[in-house]
Design an enzyme around this catalytic site. Structure first.
Site, PDB file in Angstrom:
ATOM      1  N   ARG A  50      38.055  51.425  43.452  1.00 39.81           N
ATOM      2  CA  ARG A  50      39.484  51.749  43.447  1.00 39.81           C
ATOM      3  C   ARG A  50      40.354  50.673  42.811  1.00 39.81           C
ATOM      4  O   ARG A  50      41.225  50.975  41.990  1.00 39.81           O
ATOM      5  CB  ARG A  50      40.009  51.959  44.890  1.00 39.81           C
ATOM      6  CG  ARG A  50      39.791  53.314  45.444  1.00 39.81           C
ATOM      7  CD  ARG A  50      39.513  53.207  46.908  1.00 39.81           C
ATOM      8  NE  ARG A  50      38.254  52.498  47.055  1.00 39.81           N
ATOM      9  CZ  ARG A  50      37.067  53.092  47.010  1.00 39.81           C
ATOM     10  NH1 ARG A  50      36.995  54.375  46.909  1.00 39.81           N
ATOM     11  NH2 ARG A  50      35.940  52.401  47.099  1.00 39.81           N
ATOM     12  N   THR A  51      40.174  49.438  43.209  1.00 38.86           N
ATOM     13  CA  THR A  51      41.102  48.396  42.755  1.00 38.86           C
ATOM     14  C   THR A  51      40.983  48.230  41.244  1.00 38.86           C
ATOM     15  O   THR A  51      41.986  48.221  40.523  1.00 38.86           O
ATOM     16  CB  THR A  51      40.814  47.070  43.476  1.00 38.86           C
ATOM     17  OG1 THR A  51      40.759  47.337  44.875  1.00 38.86           O
ATOM     18  CG2 THR A  51      41.888  46.042  43.195  1.00 38.86           C
ATOM     19  N   LYS A  79      25.526  31.625  33.224  1.00 38.63           N
ATOM     20  CA  LYS A  79      24.959  30.440  32.519  1.00 38.63           C
ATOM     21  C   LYS A  79      25.448  29.154  33.162  1.00 38.63           C
ATOM     22  O   LYS A  79      25.179  28.070  32.653  1.00 38.63           O
ATOM     23  CB  LYS A  79      25.396  30.457  31.047  1.00 38.63           C
ATOM     24  CG  LYS A  79      24.960  31.669  30.272  1.00 38.63           C
ATOM     25  CD  LYS A  79      25.513  31.566  28.852  1.00 38.63           C
ATOM     26  CE  LYS A  79      25.570  32.909  28.169  1.00 38.63           C
ATOM     27  NZ  LYS A  79      26.509  32.896  27.035  1.00 38.63           N
ATOM     28  N   ARG A 100      39.231  39.618  41.060  1.00 35.15           N
ATOM     29  CA  ARG A 100      38.595  39.719  42.390  1.00 35.15           C
ATOM     30  C   ARG A 100      37.433  38.734  42.413  1.00 35.15           C
ATOM     31  O   ARG A 100      36.679  38.618  41.448  1.00 35.15           O
ATOM     32  CB  ARG A 100      38.075  41.133  42.637  1.00 35.15           C
ATOM     33  CG  ARG A 100      37.203  41.210  43.900  1.00 35.15           C
ATOM     34  CD  ARG A 100      36.852  42.610  44.287  1.00 35.15           C
ATOM     35  NE  ARG A 100      38.014  43.292  44.842  1.00 35.15           N
ATOM     36  CZ  ARG A 100      37.951  44.494  45.414  1.00 35.15           C
ATOM     37  NH1 ARG A 100      36.800  45.122  45.514  1.00 35.15           N
ATOM     38  NH2 ARG A 100      39.038  45.059  45.897  1.00 35.15           N
ATOM     39  N   HIS A 128      44.234  40.695  50.354  1.00 34.24           N
ATOM     40  CA  HIS A 128      44.163  41.775  49.352  1.00 34.24           C
ATOM     41  C   HIS A 128      45.595  42.302  49.197  1.00 34.24           C
ATOM     42  O   HIS A 128      45.926  43.409  49.617  1.00 34.24           O
ATOM     43  CB  HIS A 128      43.209  42.857  49.853  1.00 34.24           C
ATOM     44  CG  HIS A 128      42.725  43.814  48.804  1.00 34.24           C
ATOM     45  ND1 HIS A 128      43.300  43.929  47.554  1.00 34.24           N
ATOM     46  CD2 HIS A 128      41.704  44.713  48.836  1.00 34.24           C
ATOM     47  CE1 HIS A 128      42.650  44.860  46.866  1.00 34.24           C
ATOM     48  NE2 HIS A 128      41.684  45.359  47.619  1.00 34.24           N
TER      49      HIS A 128
HETATM   50  N1   CP Z   1      40.216  49.321  48.650  1.00 34.97           N
HETATM   51  C1   CP Z   1      39.439  48.619  47.809  1.00 34.97           C
HETATM   52  O1   CP Z   1      39.644  47.412  47.579  1.00 34.97           O
HETATM   53  O2   CP Z   1      38.423  49.337  47.258  1.00 34.97           O
HETATM   54  P1   CP Z   1      37.432  48.805  46.140  1.00 34.97           P
HETATM   55  O3   CP Z   1      36.571  47.733  46.781  1.00 34.97           O
HETATM   56  O4   CP Z   1      36.638  50.002  45.683  1.00 34.97           O
HETATM   57  O5   CP Z   1      38.266  48.205  45.048  1.00 34.97           O
END
Ligand code: CP
Length: 302
Positions: A50-51, A79, A100, A128
Site C-alpha cells: 500500500r505505502t 555491496k 521505508r 509511520h
Molecule cells: N499500511 C502499510 O504500511 O501497508 P504496506 O506495508 O503494504 O505499505
C-alpha cells in the site's frame, strides 16, 4: 529550509488540518500537474504494497516521475554501501525522497544527510506518519470530526508503528479517549502512555474487548508483526489472540468504523468485509489522496 516528515510530531495540528483539506481537494480532483518536471526517489528497504504503490500513484497523479527500488537486494546496499552514501547519491538525482527502512531512526538520519526533503514511509517499530495522516482523513470522513472520539487500538501496540503515530496525532484534538487492547507483553510502550499522561488524556488498558466494544467510535485493528519478534515461540503465543468477527459488531454503535493499516493476516474475519462498518479498503484508497496532500505540503506546491 527544507521540510521533512519523519515523525508525526514534526507537523502541527494546523498542518494536520491543512493536509485534511488538501486530501479532500485531491479526492475531488486527483490529477493535478503540480510535480511536472520533478523526480521523486522511492526507496523501500522493507516490503510494502500500500505505502509504496499509493505513493507512486500519488506521484504519477501529480505528474512527477519516480526512480528507486522496491527491493534493497537490487541496490548497492547489498555491496556494503552505507545508508549515508546511498542518500548522498540519491539527493543528487531526485527532488524528494520517500523512504521505508527496518531500522528505527533511519529516516531521521536520512533527513539529516539529505539536501532534499525526506518523507518517512515507516521506520521499524517507530513511526509511520503518512499512514497516520490517511488514518485521520479516514476518521474525519467517517465521523465528521476528529474531536471527542473513543479510539480502540487492538493487537500489537508494542511494535505497531501506525498506532504510535496515530496516538500522538489524535492527542492534539479535543477530549479523545484511548482504549488499548493487547496482550500484556504487546501493550503500548511507556513513552506513548507518558505522552498522554502529561496532557491529561484518558486511556485504559485491557486484554479483552468484547464487553466494552459498544463504547467504540473507531476500532483500529493491527497485525501482530511476526518480523519484529526475535523469538518465534513468543510470536506463536500471541498471533491469534484477537480475531474480530461480524457477530461481535452487533453490539457496536451505528457510527463505528473498523480501520486497519493492512496487511491483515487473520485478525479481522473475512465475514466483516461485507459490513458497512468495515472501512479498511476505503482507508487504503484514501492513502493516495492523503499522500498527494503530504507531497504538496512538503514541497510547498499548493
Ligand atoms: N499500511 C502499510 O504500511 O501497508 P504496506 O506495508 O503494504 O505499505
Amino acid at each position: 529550509m527544507k521540510k521533512d516528515l519523519i515523525s508525526i510530531t514534526d507537523f502541527s495540528k494546523d498542518e494536520y488540518l491543512r493536509i485534511m483539506e488538501l486530501a479532500a481537494d485531491f479526492e475531488a480532483n486527483p490529477n493535478q500537474d503540480l510535480l511536472k518536471g520533478k523526480v521523486v526517489a522511492s526507496l523501500f528497504f522493507e516490503p510494502s504494497t500500500r505505502t509504496r504503490l499509493s505513493f507512486e500513484t500519488a506521484i504519477s497523479r501529480l505528474g512527477g516521475r519516480i526512480v528507486g527500488f522496491a527491493d534493497p537486494d537490487s541496490s548497492s546496499a547489498t555491496k556494503g554501501e552505507t545508508l549515508h552514501d546511498t542518500i548522498k547519491m540519491v539527493c543528487n538525482y531526485a527532488d524528494l525522497i520517500v523512504m521505508r527502512h527496518p531500522l528505527e531512526g533511519a529516516s531521521r538520519y536520512a533527513a539529516e544527510v539529505s539536501s532534499v526533503p525526506v518523507i518517512n514511509a515507516g521506520d521499524g517499530a517507530n513511526q509511520h506518519p503518512t499512514q497516520t495522516l490517511l488514518d485521520m482523513y479516514s476518521i474525519l470522513k467517517t465521523q465528521g470530526t476528529l474531536d471527542n472520539l473513543n479510539l480502540f487500538m487492538v493487537g500489537d501496540l508494542k511494535y505497531g508503528r501506525t498506532v504510535h503515530s496515530l496516538l500522538q496525532a489524535m492527542s492534539e484534538f479535543e477530549n479523545p479517549i484511548f482504549n488499548f487492547i493487547a496482550p500484556e507483553n504487546l501493550q503500548m510502550p511507556p513513552g506513548y502512555k507518558h505522552h498522554l499522561d502529561v496532557r491529561g488524556i484518558r486511556y485504559f488498558e485491557h486484554e479483552e474487548f468484547t464487553d466494552i466494544i459498544s463504547e467504540a467510535d473507531i476500532i483500529y485493528m493491527t497485525r501482530v508483526q511476526k518480523e519484529r519478534f526475535s523469538d518465534p515461540i513468543e510470536y506463536e503465543k500471541v498471533k491469534d489472540v484477537y480475531i474480530l468477527n461480524k457477530a461481535m459488531l452487533e453490539k457496536t454503535k451505528p457510527n463505528v468504523r473498523i480501520l486497519h493499516p493492512l496487511p491483515r493476516v487473520n485478525e479481522i474475519s473475512t465475514d466483516v468485509d461485507s459490513s458497512e462498518k468495515a472501512y479498511y479498503f476505503e482507508q487504503a484508497r484514501n492513502g493516495v489522496f492523503a499522500r498527494e496532500a503530504i507531497i504538496s505540503h512538503v514541497m510547498n506546491l499548493k
